[in-house]
Scaffold this active site. Structure first.
Site, PDB file in Angstrom:
ATOM      1  N   GLY A   1       0.822  -1.206   0.000  1.00 24.37           N
ATOM      2  CA  GLY A   1       0.000   0.000   0.000  1.00 24.37           C
ATOM      3  C   GLY A   1       0.852   1.249   0.000  1.00 24.37           C
TER       4      GLY A   1
ATOM      5  N   ARG B   1       4.261   5.814   2.008  1.00 23.81           N
ATOM      6  CA  ARG B   1       4.748   7.191   2.169  1.00 23.81           C
ATOM      7  C   ARG B   1       3.932   8.176   1.355  1.00 23.81           C
ATOM      8  NH1 ARG B   1      10.208   8.157   0.351  1.00 23.81           N
ATOM      9  NH2 ARG B   1      10.052   6.279  -0.896  1.00 23.81           N
TER      10      ARG B   1
ATOM     11  N   LYS C   1       4.201  12.864  -1.105  1.00 22.31           N
ATOM     12  CA  LYS C   1       5.103  11.748  -0.822  1.00 22.31           C
ATOM     13  C   LYS C   1       6.076  12.201   0.267  1.00 22.31           C
ATOM     14  CE  LYS C   1       8.049   8.257  -2.948  1.00 22.31           C
ATOM     15  NZ  LYS C   1       8.628   7.742  -4.219  1.00 22.31           N
TER      16      LYS C   1
ATOM     17  N   GLY D   1       7.016   6.848   7.178  1.00 23.08           N
ATOM     18  CA  GLY D   1       6.265   7.570   6.158  1.00 23.08           C
ATOM     19  C   GLY D   1       6.902   8.858   5.694  1.00 23.08           C
TER      20      GLY D   1
ATOM     21  N   ARG E   1       3.491  14.952  -6.075  1.00 20.08           N
ATOM     22  CA  ARG E   1       3.529  14.420  -7.430  1.00 20.08           C
ATOM     23  C   ARG E   1       2.099  14.320  -7.966  1.00 20.08           C
ATOM     24  NH1 ARG E   1       5.718   8.232  -6.365  1.00 20.08           N
ATOM     25  NH2 ARG E   1       4.035   7.505  -5.002  1.00 20.08           N
TER      26      ARG E   1
ATOM     27  N   ARG F   1      -2.170   1.044  -9.893  1.00 24.66           N
ATOM     28  CA  ARG F   1      -1.075   0.145 -10.215  1.00 24.66           C
ATOM     29  C   ARG F   1      -1.599  -1.265 -10.477  1.00 24.66           C
ATOM     30  NH1 ARG F   1       3.323   2.255  -6.794  1.00 24.66           N
ATOM     31  NH2 ARG F   1       2.665   4.296  -6.033  1.00 24.66           N
TER      32      ARG F   1
ATOM     33  N   ASP G   1       3.890  -3.768  -7.999  1.00 20.79           N
ATOM     34  CA  ASP G   1       3.268  -2.621  -7.324  1.00 20.79           C
ATOM     35  C   ASP G   1       3.857  -1.302  -7.789  1.00 20.79           C
ATOM     36  OD1 ASP G   1       5.344  -4.108  -5.631  1.00 20.79           O
ATOM     37  OD2 ASP G   1       5.446  -2.107  -4.758  1.00 20.79           O
TER      38      ASP G   1
ATOM     39  N   ASP H   1       7.087   5.886  -9.321  1.00 23.30           N
ATOM     40  CA  ASP H   1       7.969   5.480  -8.217  1.00 23.30           C
ATOM     41  C   ASP H   1       9.443   5.565  -8.589  1.00 23.30           C
ATOM     42  OD1 ASP H   1       5.864   5.186  -6.565  1.00 23.30           O
ATOM     43  OD2 ASP H   1       5.780   3.019  -6.640  1.00 23.30           O
TER      44      ASP H   1
END
Length: 513
Positions: free
Chosen positions: A98, A101, A121, A134, A191, A198, A268, A278
């Site tokens: 999941g 962060r 993020k 996080g 972002r 995903r 993921d 990512d």
């Protein structure tokens, strides 16, 4: 910025609110968890992407907006949340994962109707943070902010970055996982993307047997992000999977074109919209090497090496096919589609190489040419980006050794120079058979081969400077990455200096943030 327009596109459609302990990981049978950002007392803005803000409908930045950029004092209309997903990590099923962060602020619609999701993020722990805090550190935040924008301007599908800010906190990280934790400056990056959905979101629901919610999620995704799909019934879900395969193959082709190595292609970390997401232990290619991986966690197996990204994307799509099988219920269709993926990808890949070399079209003999080129690049340790830049300068009077010796990471002796000269002769013979003019050929090359790529050592230098309170290199790199097909800064169009060969954060990185 007009943040009052932000709405929640996801939480009112799917069941499963969870508002418990933010450190609780397991949230079965739910798709998201409401969670508030941690809040920071002494934030400081580092960079703000004004053009992106205007484009997505947030408008101009004002000093009061800093609070929103780090998740402080949010208006009542914004209900923030993190999403649950699963994934295969380094080839192994990891179960529920999941947004550990990442916290979603919601979605905004611009005047032209374009919808954009906004996500912090590094703004604090979520129910999916496991035992982590996080937070994010400056170096990882700078890397995500700059590289996502660099990829956008290179023409590669990607998430984008709106802002970068210090949190005013120090965060403890062990950068190389070697038992040497240190305090680093904390930061938050915002972002944006059309969607952050995903492969893992679909894997989670399928693994839990939540097939009705899985169908709801697929329908939601098609309705909002795949307007080209107009079929219904099972055919709609088949078209959905085929479209994801095509977008993924096209994305991999673009990664190969610009020399991008993701470093951690877990399921993921794969977007169902075909976006690059990512930005962790990634790298732009310096020395051409099909076995190069920038991720220390990926050693020694090199599962996610540069040359394997095509086949790994296909493997990941197999896992997505398994997740969607309860809706599609046609094993032969899924198998045929995945087998076709390899054919489609390699044809797209070779057509891309044709453009990089200035060829008019893909011919049967070109595959042999490309294989010999790959061998030459690796044997002579030539810089990937700079090789094509030099190739554009080639003419009948060129001194081959003089043209290429400064882009090799090893000395070009007489034997190696001879091999390079033989290859150039083959290249010129192939060019002479083109049905397009030299000017058209050169135009193909100039539009396919960037003059500037955001190399890790440049990011390292930039991060070091920001740590001292200066933003000069950040501004310079931003200008360069916004114009990657122009040589605005010749000092950036050079191979990686030797002093950075073994520097952590330059040649290799860990997953640590």
């Amino acid at each position: 910025m007009n943040i009052e327009q932000i709405r929640q596109p996801f939480t009112d459609i799917f069941p499963g609110d969870y508002s418990g302990n933010p450190m609780q990981r397991n949230t079965p049978k739910v798709l998201f968890a409401t969670i508030e950002p941690a809040g920071f007392d002494s934030p400081k803005l580092i960079a703000f992407n004004e053009s992106l803000s205007q484009e997505i409908g947030l408008g101009k930045y004002e000093a009061k907006d800093l609070n929103f950029l780090v998740g402080n004092n949010l208006p009542e209309n914004i209900k923030t949340y993190a999403t649950a997903y699963a994934g295969h990590q380094f080839g192994n099923w990891a179960g529920q994962l999941g947004d550990g962060r990442a916290i979603l602020a919601g979605e905004i619609t611009s005047r032209d109707g374009k919808k954009t999701e906004i996500q912090w993020k590094g703004a604090g722990a979520t129910p999916y943070s496991r035992h982590a805090d996080g937070r994010a550190v400056l170096r990882s935040s700078v890397r995500e902010y700059l590289m996502s924008e660099a990829m956008y301007h290179l023409g590669v599908p990607t998430t984008r970055a709106l802002s970068l800010a210090f949190t005013g906190e120090d965060v403890v990280r062990d950068i190389m996982y070697n038992g040497n934790p240190q305090l680093e400056k904390g930061a938050v990056v915002i972002r944006t993307a059309e969607s952050f959905l995903r492969f893992g979101h679909f894997e989670l629901l399928s693994a839990q047997g939540e097939y009705k919610t899985l169908q709801n999620l697929v329908d939601f995704t098609i309705d909002n992000y795949y307007p080209e799909i107009i079929s219904d019934g099972i055919q709609k879900y088949k078209d959905f999977f085929e479209n994801i395969c095509t977008r993924t193959a096209d994305l991999m082709t673009e990664w190969f074109r610009v020399g991008f190595v993701h470093g951690v292609m877990n399921t993921d970390n794969m977007s169902v919209l075909g976006l690059t997401i990512d930005y962790g232990p990634y790298s732009m290619m310096d020395e051409y090497d099909l076995n190069f991986t920038p991720n220390t966690t990926d050693l020694p197996g090199r599962r996610y090496a540069f040359g394997k990204q095509g086949q790994i994307s296909q493997w990941n799509l197999w896992q997505l096919a398994n997740a969607l099988h309860p809706l599609i219920k046609d094993e032969k269709f899924l198998e045929d589609t995945l087998n076709h993926y390899g054919t489609y990808f390699w044809e797209a890949h070779d057509k891309m190489l044709c453009r990089k070399f200035g060829f008019d079209e893909l011919r049967e003999t070109d595959e042999e040419f490309f294989i010999s080129w790959q061998g030459l690049m690796q044997e002579l340790h030539l810089d990937y980006t700079l090789f094509f830049n030099q190739l554009e300068k080639l003419n009948l009077a060129s001194d081959i050794k003089a043209l290429f010796e400064n882009i090799s990471y090893s000395a070009l002796d007489d034997e190696k120079t001879g091999k390079l000269e033989d290859f150039i002769k083959k290249y010129e013979e192939r060019l002479s058979s083109n049905t397009i003019s030299k000017e058209e050929s050169l135009s193909l090359m100039k539009h396919s081969n960037p003059k500037f790529t955001l190399r890790n050592y440049l990011l390292y230098q930039c991060i070091e400077e920001i740590n001292t309170g200066k933003n000069g290199m950040l501004e310079k790199l931003t200008h360069a990455l916004e114009n990657p097909y122009e040589e605005l800064y010749p000092e950036f169009s050079a191979k990686r200096p030797d002093i950075y060969d073994d520097t952590a954060g330059c040649s290799t990185l860990s997953c640590s943030s």
